[in-house]
Design a protein around this motif. Sequence first.
Motif, PDB file in Angstrom:
ATOM      1  N   MET A   1      12.117   2.569  16.869  1.00 33.28           N
ATOM      2  CA  MET A   1      12.094   3.540  15.794  1.00 33.28           C
ATOM      3  C   MET A   1      11.137   3.040  14.716  1.00 33.28           C
ATOM      4  SD  MET A   1      15.224   5.060  13.509  1.00 33.28           S
ATOM      5  CE  MET A   1      15.760   6.128  14.817  1.00 33.28           C
ATOM      6  N   ARG A   2      10.417   3.967  14.128  1.00 34.00           N
ATOM      7  CA  ARG A   2       9.495   3.604  13.052  1.00 34.00           C
ATOM      8  C   ARG A   2      10.308   3.150  11.833  1.00 34.00           C
ATOM      9  NH1 ARG A   2       7.625   8.912  12.971  1.00 34.00           N
ATOM     10  NH2 ARG A   2       7.340   8.656  10.744  1.00 34.00           N
ATOM     11  N   GLN A   3       9.796   2.147  11.130  1.00 39.14           N
ATOM     12  CA  GLN A   3      10.521   1.547  10.010  1.00 39.14           C
ATOM     13  C   GLN A   3      10.833   2.561   8.906  1.00 39.14           C
ATOM     14  OE1 GLN A   3      11.725  -1.717   9.934  1.00 39.14           O
ATOM     15  NE2 GLN A   3      12.893  -0.806   8.257  1.00 39.14           N
ATOM     16  N   GLU A   4       9.888   3.433   8.602  1.00 39.13           N
ATOM     17  CA  GLU A   4      10.123   4.402   7.525  1.00 39.13           C
ATOM     18  C   GLU A   4      11.225   5.396   7.906  1.00 39.13           C
ATOM     19  OE1 GLU A   4       6.427   5.921   9.748  1.00 39.13           O
ATOM     20  OE2 GLU A   4       7.190   3.987   9.094  1.00 39.13           O
ATOM     21  N   VAL A   5      11.367   5.691   9.183  1.00 44.37           N
ATOM     22  CA  VAL A   5      12.435   6.576   9.647  1.00 44.37           C
ATOM     23  C   VAL A   5      13.782   5.871   9.504  1.00 44.37           C
ATOM     24  CG1 VAL A   5      13.362   7.820  11.649  1.00 44.37           C
ATOM     25  CG2 VAL A   5      10.896   7.812  11.206  1.00 44.37           C
ATOM     26  N   CYS A   6      13.823   4.618   9.887  1.00 40.59           N
ATOM     27  CA  CYS A   6      15.047   3.819   9.749  1.00 40.59           C
ATOM     28  C   CYS A   6      15.441   3.680   8.270  1.00 40.59           C
ATOM     29  CB  CYS A   6      14.829   2.449  10.379  1.00 40.59           C
ATOM     30  SG  CYS A   6      16.302   1.424  10.417  1.00 40.59           S
ATOM     31  N   ASP A   7      14.462   3.417   7.420  1.00 49.09           N
ATOM     32  CA  ASP A   7      14.729   3.287   5.983  1.00 49.09           C
ATOM     33  C   ASP A   7      15.252   4.597   5.394  1.00 49.09           C
ATOM     34  OD1 ASP A   7      13.856   0.676   6.165  1.00 49.09           O
ATOM     35  OD2 ASP A   7      11.877   1.077   5.294  1.00 49.09           O
ATOM     36  N   ALA A   8      14.670   5.718   5.811  1.00 47.07           N
ATOM     37  CA  ALA A   8      15.114   7.023   5.311  1.00 47.07           C
ATOM     38  C   ALA A   8      16.546   7.313   5.755  1.00 47.07           C
ATOM     39  CB  ALA A   8      14.177   8.128   5.799  1.00 47.07           C
ATOM     40  N   TYR A   9      16.882   6.973   6.992  1.00 38.54           N
ATOM     41  CA  TYR A   9      18.251   7.159   7.482  1.00 38.54           C
ATOM     42  C   TYR A   9      19.229   6.300   6.673  1.00 38.54           C
ATOM     43  CZ  TYR A   9      22.422   6.897  10.318  1.00 38.54           C
ATOM     44  OH  TYR A   9      23.729   6.921  10.729  1.00 38.54           O
ATOM     45  N   ASN A  10      18.866   5.046   6.447  1.00 36.64           N
ATOM     46  CA  ASN A  10      19.750   4.159   5.676  1.00 36.64           C
ATOM     47  C   ASN A  10      19.931   4.648   4.247  1.00 36.64           C
ATOM     48  OD1 ASN A  10      20.735   2.200   7.484  1.00 36.64           O
ATOM     49  ND2 ASN A  10      18.713   1.271   7.554  1.00 36.64           N
ATOM     50  N   ALA A  11      18.889   5.206   3.648  1.00 30.86           N
ATOM     51  CA  ALA A  11      19.005   5.768   2.296  1.00 30.86           C
ATOM     52  C   ALA A  11      19.957   6.967   2.306  1.00 30.86           C
ATOM     53  CB  ALA A  11      17.633   6.181   1.774  1.00 30.86           C
ATOM     54  N   ARG A  12      19.839   7.802   3.334  1.00 27.61           N
ATOM     55  CA  ARG A  12      20.729   8.963   3.457  1.00 27.61           C
ATOM     56  C   ARG A  12      22.174   8.505   3.693  1.00 27.61           C
ATOM     57  NH1 ARG A  12      19.805  13.858   7.833  1.00 27.61           N
ATOM     58  NH2 ARG A  12      21.495  15.157   7.082  1.00 27.61           N
ATOM     59  N   LEU A  13      22.348   7.491   4.504  1.00 26.84           N
ATOM     60  CA  LEU A  13      23.662   6.926   4.780  1.00 26.84           C
ATOM     61  C   LEU A  13      24.289   6.357   3.511  1.00 26.84           C
ATOM     62  CD1 LEU A  13      25.566   5.991   7.242  1.00 26.84           C
ATOM     63  CD2 LEU A  13      24.401   3.805   6.946  1.00 26.84           C
ATOM     64  N   ASP A  14      23.522   5.566   2.766  1.00 25.39           N
ATOM     65  CA  ASP A  14      24.032   4.988   1.522  1.00 25.39           C
ATOM     66  C   ASP A  14      24.368   6.067   0.499  1.00 25.39           C
ATOM     67  OD1 ASP A  14      23.844   2.414   2.553  1.00 25.39           O
ATOM     68  OD2 ASP A  14      21.903   2.004   1.613  1.00 25.39           O
ATOM     69  N   ALA A  15      23.542   7.115   0.426  1.00 26.07           N
ATOM     70  CA  ALA A  15      23.815   8.213  -0.511  1.00 26.07           C
ATOM     71  C   ALA A  15      25.116   8.927  -0.146  1.00 26.07           C
ATOM     72  CB  ALA A  15      22.646   9.197  -0.523  1.00 26.07           C
ATOM     73  N   ALA A  16      25.363   9.106   1.142  1.00 28.90           N
ATOM     74  CA  ALA A  16      26.610   9.740   1.577  1.00 28.90           C
ATOM     75  C   ALA A  16      27.801   8.848   1.247  1.00 28.90           C
ATOM     76  CB  ALA A  16      26.558  10.031   3.074  1.00 28.90           C
ATOM     77  N   HIS A  17      27.639   7.547   1.460  1.00 31.05           N
ATOM     78  CA  HIS A  17      28.727   6.625   1.132  1.00 31.05           C
ATOM     79  C   HIS A  17      29.021   6.603  -0.368  1.00 31.05           C
ATOM     80  CE1 HIS A  17      28.409   4.237   5.069  1.00 31.05           C
ATOM     81  NE2 HIS A  17      29.576   4.846   5.047  1.00 31.05           N
ATOM     82  N   GLU A  18      28.007   6.791  -1.188  1.00 26.27           N
ATOM     83  CA  GLU A  18      28.203   6.795  -2.642  1.00 26.27           C
ATOM     84  C   GLU A  18      29.160   7.896  -3.096  1.00 26.27           C
ATOM     85  OE1 GLU A  18      27.294   4.726  -5.133  1.00 26.27           O
ATOM     86  OE2 GLU A  18      26.532   3.398  -3.569  1.00 26.27           O
ATOM     87  N   GLN A  19      29.335   8.902  -2.256  1.00 25.58           N
ATOM     88  CA  GLN A  19      30.223  10.022  -2.582  1.00 25.58           C
ATOM     89  C   GLN A  19      31.648   9.781  -2.096  1.00 25.58           C
ATOM     90  OE1 GLN A  19      28.973  12.487  -4.548  1.00 25.58           O
ATOM     91  NE2 GLN A  19      27.216  11.113  -4.512  1.00 25.58           N
ATOM     92  N   MET A  20      31.892   8.617  -1.509  1.00 25.83           N
ATOM     93  CA  MET A  20      33.206   8.329  -0.933  1.00 25.83           C
ATOM     94  C   MET A  20      33.940   7.268  -1.756  1.00 25.83           C
ATOM     95  SD  MET A  20      32.103   8.363   3.050  1.00 25.83           S
ATOM     96  CE  MET A  20      33.658   8.945   3.702  1.00 25.83           C
ATOM     97  N   ILE A  21      35.227   7.254  -1.635  1.00 27.97           N
ATOM     98  CA  ILE A  21      36.070   6.329  -2.399  1.00 27.97           C
ATOM     99  C   ILE A  21      35.762   4.871  -2.066  1.00 27.97           C
ATOM    100  CG2 ILE A  21      37.973   6.381  -0.730  1.00 27.97           C
ATOM    101  CD1 ILE A  21      38.344   6.253  -4.546  1.00 27.97           C
ATOM    102  N   TRP A  22      35.302   4.599  -0.865  1.00 28.61           N
ATOM    103  CA  TRP A  22      35.088   3.214  -0.424  1.00 28.61           C
ATOM    104  C   TRP A  22      34.070   2.473  -1.286  1.00 28.61           C
ATOM    105  CZ3 TRP A  22      39.081   3.827   2.244  1.00 28.61           C
ATOM    106  CH2 TRP A  22      39.253   4.903   3.087  1.00 28.61           C
ATOM    107  N   THR A  23      33.181   3.196  -1.964  1.00 21.88           N
ATOM    108  CA  THR A  23      32.145   2.533  -2.760  1.00 21.88           C
ATOM    109  C   THR A  23      32.572   2.255  -4.200  1.00 21.88           C
ATOM    110  OG1 THR A  23      31.160   4.658  -3.330  1.00 21.88           O
ATOM    111  CG2 THR A  23      30.275   3.529  -1.408  1.00 21.88           C
ATOM    112  N   HIS A  24      33.718   2.768  -4.600  1.00 29.11           N
ATOM    113  CA  HIS A  24      34.180   2.531  -5.967  1.00 29.11           C
ATOM    114  C   HIS A  24      34.340   1.022  -6.176  1.00 29.11           C
ATOM    115  CE1 HIS A  24      36.865   2.317  -9.419  1.00 29.11           C
ATOM    116  NE2 HIS A  24      36.410   3.532  -9.722  1.00 29.11           N
ATOM    117  N   PRO A  25      33.804   0.479  -7.283  1.00 30.07           N
ATOM    118  CA  PRO A  25      33.844  -0.970  -7.494  1.00 30.07           C
ATOM    119  C   PRO A  25      35.252  -1.561  -7.514  1.00 30.07           C
ATOM    120  CG  PRO A  25      32.770   0.142  -9.354  1.00 30.07           C
ATOM    121  CD  PRO A  25      33.144   1.187  -8.361  1.00 30.07           C
ATOM    122  N   GLY A  26      36.246  -0.757  -7.835  1.00 28.99           N
ATOM    123  CA  GLY A  26      37.607  -1.258  -7.876  1.00 28.99           C
ATOM    124  C   GLY A  26      38.307  -1.284  -6.522  1.00 28.99           C
TER     125      GLY A  26
END
Length: 66
Positions: A1-26
């Motif tokens: 897989m091209r690196q920029e495609v992998c990076d874009a997927y990981n950014a999308r994945l992290d953005a989705a996780h940011e909307q979930m309770i698991w990322t709350h610092p507490g």
Amino acid sequence: MRQEVCDAYNARLDAAHEQMIWTHPGMTTYYRNAAGRVVTTTPWRLVDYWHMTRRPDTADFRPADQ
């Protein structure tokens, strides 16, 4: 897989996780690795992930010899 495609997927994945309770610092959870990144198989509903992956874009990949 091209690196920029992998990076874009990981950014999308992290953005989705940011909307979930698991990322709350507490939150203490087994979804958070030693580096502090939340990792799960997928933060998306199965049907949404299926739509994302059902027709791969061959341009996202590079030949095996590269």
